[in-house]
Motif scaffolding. Structure first.
Motif, PDB file in Angstrom:
ATOM      1  N   UNK A  29       0.832  -1.198   0.000  1.00  0.00           N
ATOM      2  CA  UNK A  29       0.000   0.000   0.000  1.00  0.00           C
ATOM      3  C   UNK A  29       0.871   1.253   0.000  1.00  0.00           C
ATOM      4  N   UNK A  30       1.950   1.235   0.761  1.00  0.00           N
ATOM      5  CA  UNK A  30       2.869   2.373   0.790  1.00  0.00           C
ATOM      6  C   UNK A  30       3.512   2.577  -0.575  1.00  0.00           C
ATOM      7  N   UNK A  31       3.893   1.486  -1.220  1.00  0.00           N
ATOM      8  CA  UNK A  31       4.483   1.587  -2.559  1.00  0.00           C
ATOM      9  C   UNK A  31       3.487   2.200  -3.544  1.00  0.00           C
ATOM     10  N   UNK A  32       2.236   1.768  -3.474  1.00  0.00           N
ATOM     11  CA  UNK A  32       1.194   2.335  -4.339  1.00  0.00           C
ATOM     12  C   UNK A  32       1.041   3.832  -4.089  1.00  0.00           C
ATOM     13  N   UNK A  33       1.050   4.211  -2.809  1.00  0.00           N
ATOM     14  CA  UNK A  33       0.923   5.626  -2.466  1.00  0.00           C
ATOM     15  C   UNK A  33       2.090   6.439  -3.007  1.00  0.00           C
ATOM     16  N   UNK A  34       3.307   5.925  -2.853  1.00  0.00           N
ATOM     17  CA  UNK A  34       4.481   6.656  -3.325  1.00  0.00           C
ATOM     18  C   UNK A  34       4.476   6.810  -4.841  1.00  0.00           C
ATOM     19  N   UNK A  35       4.018   5.807  -5.540  1.00  0.00           N
ATOM     20  CA  UNK A  35       3.902   5.906  -7.001  1.00  0.00           C
ATOM     21  C   UNK A  35       2.894   6.986  -7.361  1.00  0.00           C
ATOM     22  N   UNK A  36       1.767   6.988  -6.672  1.00  0.00           N
ATOM     23  CA  UNK A  36       0.713   7.987  -6.893  1.00  0.00           C
ATOM     24  C   UNK A  36       1.224   9.394  -6.577  1.00  0.00           C
ATOM     25  N   UNK A  37       1.859   9.560  -5.434  1.00  0.00           N
ATOM     26  CA  UNK A  37       2.376  10.865  -5.018  1.00  0.00           C
ATOM     27  C   UNK A  37       3.477  11.334  -5.969  1.00  0.00           C
ATOM     28  N   UNK A  38       4.318  10.412  -6.395  1.00  0.00           N
ATOM     29  CA  UNK A  38       5.384  10.762  -7.333  1.00  0.00           C
ATOM     30  C   UNK A  38       4.850  11.208  -8.677  1.00  0.00           C
ATOM     31  N   UNK A  97       6.374  25.820  -7.239  1.00  0.00           N
ATOM     32  CA  UNK A  97       7.319  25.706  -6.132  1.00  0.00           C
ATOM     33  C   UNK A  97       6.757  24.686  -5.156  1.00  0.00           C
ATOM     34  N   UNK A  98       7.590  24.062  -4.374  1.00  0.00           N
ATOM     35  CA  UNK A  98       7.199  23.011  -3.425  1.00  0.00           C
ATOM     36  C   UNK A  98       6.434  21.890  -4.134  1.00  0.00           C
ATOM     37  N   UNK A  99       6.916  21.511  -5.304  1.00  0.00           N
ATOM     38  CA  UNK A  99       6.238  20.523  -6.144  1.00  0.00           C
ATOM     39  C   UNK A  99       6.093  19.168  -5.453  1.00  0.00           C
ATOM     40  N   UNK A 100       7.100  18.738  -4.713  1.00  0.00           N
ATOM     41  CA  UNK A 100       7.012  17.441  -4.033  1.00  0.00           C
ATOM     42  C   UNK A 100       6.031  17.508  -2.870  1.00  0.00           C
ATOM     43  N   UNK A 101       6.119  18.543  -2.081  1.00  0.00           N
ATOM     44  CA  UNK A 101       5.215  18.713  -0.934  1.00  0.00           C
ATOM     45  C   UNK A 101       3.758  18.758  -1.398  1.00  0.00           C
ATOM     46  N   UNK A 102       3.498  19.510  -2.446  1.00  0.00           N
ATOM     47  CA  UNK A 102       2.121  19.623  -2.947  1.00  0.00           C
ATOM     48  C   UNK A 102       1.621  18.310  -3.536  1.00  0.00           C
ATOM     49  N   UNK A 107      -2.225  13.773  -2.603  1.00  0.00           N
ATOM     50  CA  UNK A 107      -2.514  12.342  -2.704  1.00  0.00           C
ATOM     51  C   UNK A 107      -2.574  11.649  -1.344  1.00  0.00           C
ATOM     52  N   UNK A 108      -2.274  12.355  -0.267  1.00  0.00           N
ATOM     53  CA  UNK A 108      -2.254  11.759   1.073  1.00  0.00           C
ATOM     54  C   UNK A 108      -3.565  11.065   1.458  1.00  0.00           C
ATOM     55  N   UNK A 109      -4.736  11.604   1.116  1.00  0.00           N
ATOM     56  CA  UNK A 109      -5.975  10.890   1.465  1.00  0.00           C
ATOM     57  C   UNK A 109      -6.063   9.487   0.860  1.00  0.00           C
ATOM     58  N   UNK A 110      -5.338   9.237  -0.215  1.00  0.00           N
ATOM     59  CA  UNK A 110      -5.372   7.918  -0.851  1.00  0.00           C
ATOM     60  C   UNK A 110      -4.639   6.852  -0.043  1.00  0.00           C
ATOM     61  N   UNK A 111      -3.737   7.247   0.841  1.00  0.00           N
ATOM     62  CA  UNK A 111      -2.955   6.272   1.597  1.00  0.00           C
ATOM     63  C   UNK A 111      -3.848   5.353   2.416  1.00  0.00           C
ATOM     64  N   UNK A 112      -4.800   5.902   3.131  1.00  0.00           N
ATOM     65  CA  UNK A 112      -5.732   5.087   3.926  1.00  0.00           C
ATOM     66  C   UNK A 112      -6.516   4.144   3.027  1.00  0.00           C
ATOM     67  N   UNK A 113      -6.946   4.657   1.888  1.00  0.00           N
ATOM     68  CA  UNK A 113      -7.696   3.835   0.934  1.00  0.00           C
ATOM     69  C   UNK A 113      -6.846   2.669   0.439  1.00  0.00           C
ATOM     70  N   UNK A 114      -5.586   2.929   0.120  1.00  0.00           N
ATOM     71  CA  UNK A 114      -4.697   1.873  -0.361  1.00  0.00           C
ATOM     72  C   UNK A 114      -4.452   0.819   0.711  1.00  0.00           C
ATOM     73  N   UNK A 115      -4.276   1.244   1.947  1.00  0.00           N
ATOM     74  CA  UNK A 115      -4.070   0.286   3.044  1.00  0.00           C
ATOM     75  C   UNK A 115      -5.300  -0.592   3.209  1.00  0.00           C
ATOM     76  N   UNK A 116      -6.479   0.010   3.189  1.00  0.00           N
ATOM     77  CA  UNK A 116      -7.718  -0.760   3.323  1.00  0.00           C
ATOM     78  C   UNK A 116      -7.862  -1.762   2.185  1.00  0.00           C
TER      79      UNK A 116
END
Length: 121
Positions: A29-38, A97-102, A107-116
């Motif tokens: 789930x974390x890997x999926x989130x990181x791909x999405x966030x990236x 600016x702050x492209x990674x942070x944004x 995409x942070x709300x998706x992390x819980x969804x991916x874990x579930x």
């Protein structure tokens, strides 16, 4: 962060298998989130020579029951370009600016969804 304390009796192999299964699923789930966030961060990443966007990396580390995800850019000037205090003009219309942070914040709300979703498998 959510902390859960679980006390296990020795010799309980099924519990150990369950913990291992949960670790694997949360890691996926974390890997999926990181791909999405990236991917989202890539939309906001300024492009001049493509060095910055091609230097994006992500890692997932499991240490005991803690799963940690890391995403970033290895280009030496990434922090400079990311810094909102440094004024720059970008060629790319979607660059921010702050492209990674944004990208991560959006995409942070998706992390819980991916874990579930991973734990249901």
């Amino acid at each position: 962060m959510i902390k859960v304390k679980v006390v296990s009796k020795k010799g309980n192999g099924s519990f150990d298998r369950y913990v291992s299964h949960v670790q694997q699923r949360v890691s996926l789930a974390m890997q999926r989130f990181l791909i999405d966030a990236g991917a989202q961060a890539a939309v906001y990443t300024p492009i001049d020579t493509s060095t910055l966007i091609n230097s994006q990396f992500r890692t997932v580390t499991v240490n005991g029951t803690r799963v940690t995800g890391r995403i970033g850019y290895s280009a030496s000037y990434a922090a400079y370009v990311h810094d909102p205090k440094v004024k720059q003009k970008f060629k790319r219309p979607t660059a921010k600016k702050e492209f990674l942070k944004k990208g991560v914040e959006e995409t942070l709300p998706n992390l819980t969804k991916y874990i579930q979703e991973e734990l249901k498998r």
